[in-house]
Design a protein around this motif. Sequence first.
Motif, PDB file in Angstrom:
ATOM      1  N   PRO A  13       0.827  -1.220   0.057  1.00  0.00           N
ATOM      2  CA  PRO A  13      -0.289   0.026  -0.001  1.00  0.00           C
ATOM      3  C   PRO A  13       0.938   1.436  -0.180  1.00  0.00           C
ATOM      4  N   ARG A  14       0.293   2.221  -0.310  1.00  0.00           N
ATOM      5  CA  ARG A  14       0.846   3.614  -0.308  1.00  0.00           C
ATOM      6  C   ARG A  14       1.685   3.998   1.181  1.00  0.00           C
ATOM      7  N   GLN A  15       1.325   3.678   2.313  1.00  0.00           N
ATOM      8  CA  GLN A  15       1.704   4.205   3.458  1.00  0.00           C
ATOM      9  C   GLN A  15       2.969   3.311   3.479  1.00  0.00           C
ATOM     10  N   VAL A  16       3.403   2.493   2.841  1.00  0.00           N
ATOM     11  CA  VAL A  16       4.667   1.839   2.997  1.00  0.00           C
ATOM     12  C   VAL A  16       5.637   1.986   1.832  1.00  0.00           C
TER      13      VAL A  16
ATOM     14  N   TYR B 122      19.270   3.286   4.325  1.00  0.00           N
ATOM     15  CA  TYR B 122      18.267   3.356   5.350  1.00  0.00           C
ATOM     16  C   TYR B 122      18.198   4.365   6.141  1.00  0.00           C
ATOM     17  N   ARG B 123      17.355   4.727   6.919  1.00  0.00           N
ATOM     18  CA  ARG B 123      17.539   5.670   8.039  1.00  0.00           C
ATOM     19  C   ARG B 123      16.176   5.340   8.864  1.00  0.00           C
ATOM     20  N   PRO B 124      16.000   5.678  10.294  1.00  0.00           N
ATOM     21  CA  PRO B 124      15.011   5.346  10.982  1.00  0.00           C
ATOM     22  C   PRO B 124      13.664   5.980  10.452  1.00  0.00           C
ATOM     23  N   ALA B 125      12.681   5.671  10.402  1.00  0.00           N
ATOM     24  CA  ALA B 125      11.264   5.927   9.973  1.00  0.00           C
ATOM     25  C   ALA B 125      10.808   7.185  10.751  1.00  0.00           C
ATOM     26  N   VAL B 126       9.841   7.964   9.834  1.00  0.00           N
ATOM     27  CA  VAL B 126       9.144   9.083  10.524  1.00  0.00           C
ATOM     28  C   VAL B 126       7.914   8.489  11.228  1.00  0.00           C
ATOM     29  N   GLY B 127       7.240   7.219  10.622  1.00  0.00           N
ATOM     30  CA  GLY B 127       6.239   6.677  11.008  1.00  0.00           C
ATOM     31  C   GLY B 127       6.745   5.300  11.885  1.00  0.00           C
ATOM     32  N   GLU B 128       5.473   4.628  11.994  1.00  0.00           N
ATOM     33  CA  GLU B 128       5.807   3.126  12.874  1.00  0.00           C
ATOM     34  C   GLU B 128       6.053   1.975  12.175  1.00  0.00           C
ATOM     35  N   GLN B 129       6.393   1.978  10.849  1.00  0.00           N
ATOM     36  CA  GLN B 129       6.365   0.901  10.009  1.00  0.00           C
ATOM     37  C   GLN B 129       7.508   1.088   9.053  1.00  0.00           C
ATOM     38  N   ALA B 130       8.062   0.039   8.365  1.00  0.00           N
ATOM     39  CA  ALA B 130       9.080   0.304   7.482  1.00  0.00           C
ATOM     40  C   ALA B 130       8.536   0.760   6.014  1.00  0.00           C
TER      41      ALA B 130
ATOM     42  N   ILE C 220      11.230  -7.689  -8.245  1.00  0.00           N
ATOM     43  CA  ILE C 220      11.864  -8.706  -7.403  1.00  0.00           C
ATOM     44  C   ILE C 220      12.274  -8.015  -6.080  1.00  0.00           C
ATOM     45  N   VAL C 221      12.515  -6.608  -5.841  1.00  0.00           N
ATOM     46  CA  VAL C 221      12.905  -6.183  -4.753  1.00  0.00           C
ATOM     47  C   VAL C 221      11.290  -5.844  -3.858  1.00  0.00           C
ATOM     48  N   ARG C 222      10.488  -5.296  -4.641  1.00  0.00           N
ATOM     49  CA  ARG C 222       8.890  -5.058  -3.800  1.00  0.00           C
ATOM     50  C   ARG C 222       8.549  -6.473  -3.450  1.00  0.00           C
ATOM     51  N   GLU C 223       8.693  -7.607  -4.129  1.00  0.00           N
ATOM     52  CA  GLU C 223       8.354  -8.764  -3.424  1.00  0.00           C
ATOM     53  C   GLU C 223       8.805  -8.869  -2.126  1.00  0.00           C
ATOM     54  N   ALA C 224      10.267  -9.106  -2.260  1.00  0.00           N
ATOM     55  CA  ALA C 224      10.977  -9.340  -1.129  1.00  0.00           C
ATOM     56  C   ALA C 224      10.290  -8.620   0.113  1.00  0.00           C
ATOM     57  N   PHE C 225      10.435  -7.121  -0.205  1.00  0.00           N
ATOM     58  CA  PHE C 225       9.972  -6.136   0.837  1.00  0.00           C
ATOM     59  C   PHE C 225       8.430  -6.615   1.235  1.00  0.00           C
ATOM     60  N   ARG C 226       7.558  -6.849   0.479  1.00  0.00           N
ATOM     61  CA  ARG C 226       6.203  -6.864   0.826  1.00  0.00           C
ATOM     62  C   ARG C 226       6.108  -8.560   1.643  1.00  0.00           C
ATOM     63  N   GLN C 227       7.117  -9.353   1.431  1.00  0.00           N
ATOM     64  CA  GLN C 227       6.981 -10.655   2.209  1.00  0.00           C
ATOM     65  C   GLN C 227       7.592 -10.320   3.568  1.00  0.00           C
ATOM     66  N   GLN C 228       8.512  -9.549   3.808  1.00  0.00           N
ATOM     67  CA  GLN C 228       9.245  -9.238   4.919  1.00  0.00           C
ATOM     68  C   GLN C 228       8.882  -8.008   5.859  1.00  0.00           C
ATOM     69  N   ARG C 229       7.950  -7.092   5.106  1.00  0.00           N
ATOM     70  CA  ARG C 229       7.787  -6.008   5.825  1.00  0.00           C
ATOM     71  C   ARG C 229       7.127  -5.963   7.173  1.00  0.00           C
ATOM     72  N   MET C 230       6.482  -6.888   7.767  1.00  0.00           N
ATOM     73  CA  MET C 230       5.879  -6.967   8.886  1.00  0.00           C
ATOM     74  C   MET C 230       7.046  -7.397   9.903  1.00  0.00           C
TER      75      MET C 230
ATOM     76  N   LEU D  45      10.151  -6.185   9.625  1.00  0.00           N
ATOM     77  CA  LEU D  45      11.489  -5.190   9.309  1.00  0.00           C
ATOM     78  C   LEU D  45      11.091  -4.078  10.725  1.00  0.00           C
ATOM     79  N   PRO D  46      12.213  -3.452  11.109  1.00  0.00           N
ATOM     80  CA  PRO D  46      12.148  -2.332  12.155  1.00  0.00           C
ATOM     81  C   PRO D  46      11.658  -1.049  11.188  1.00  0.00           C
ATOM     82  N   ALA D  47      11.053  -0.058  12.036  1.00  0.00           N
ATOM     83  CA  ALA D  47      10.497   1.042  11.401  1.00  0.00           C
ATOM     84  C   ALA D  47      11.778   1.767  10.859  1.00  0.00           C
ATOM     85  N   VAL D  48      11.950   1.670   9.516  1.00  0.00           N
ATOM     86  CA  VAL D  48      13.017   2.272   8.558  1.00  0.00           C
ATOM     87  C   VAL D  48      12.635   2.853   7.360  1.00  0.00           C
TER      88      VAL D  48
END
Length: 117
Positions: free
Chosen positions: A11-14, A41-49, A72-82, A84-87
């Motif tokens: 989604p847009r928020q990630v 990477y850098r610590p995120a403004v919000g609460e999710q990666a 490929i990158v989006r798919e990897a992120f999508r599967q691991q985003r929950m 990941l730390p908030a970055v």
Amino acid sequence: MTAAPDIQTFPRQVRLLTGADYQRVFDNAGRQRGRHLTLLYRPAVGEQARLGLAIGKRHVRRACDRNRIKRIVREAFRQQRMDLPAVDMIVLARGSAVTAERRALRAEIDRLLDRLQ
């Protein structure tokens, strides 16, 4: 057809959406380097990666190759985003990513994301 659960979407928020979002990461970023990809990477403004992609024509000439890398990158992120730390992160590609196989790129982005945890 049913909608995919929220954790399986992109989604847009990630996503990093504005130039200011990208500039904030570029200005003071930590860096993880791989053979074909670089993760800023850098610590995120919000609460999710959040993910941004900067796959430039300078390194990856053909649009179909840039799109393949981004998928490929989006798919990897999508599967691991929950997990990941908030970055806020940006993935950059090197020229060698063009000739790399899908499995090699996927394994590399998985390793880079694992290092963030």
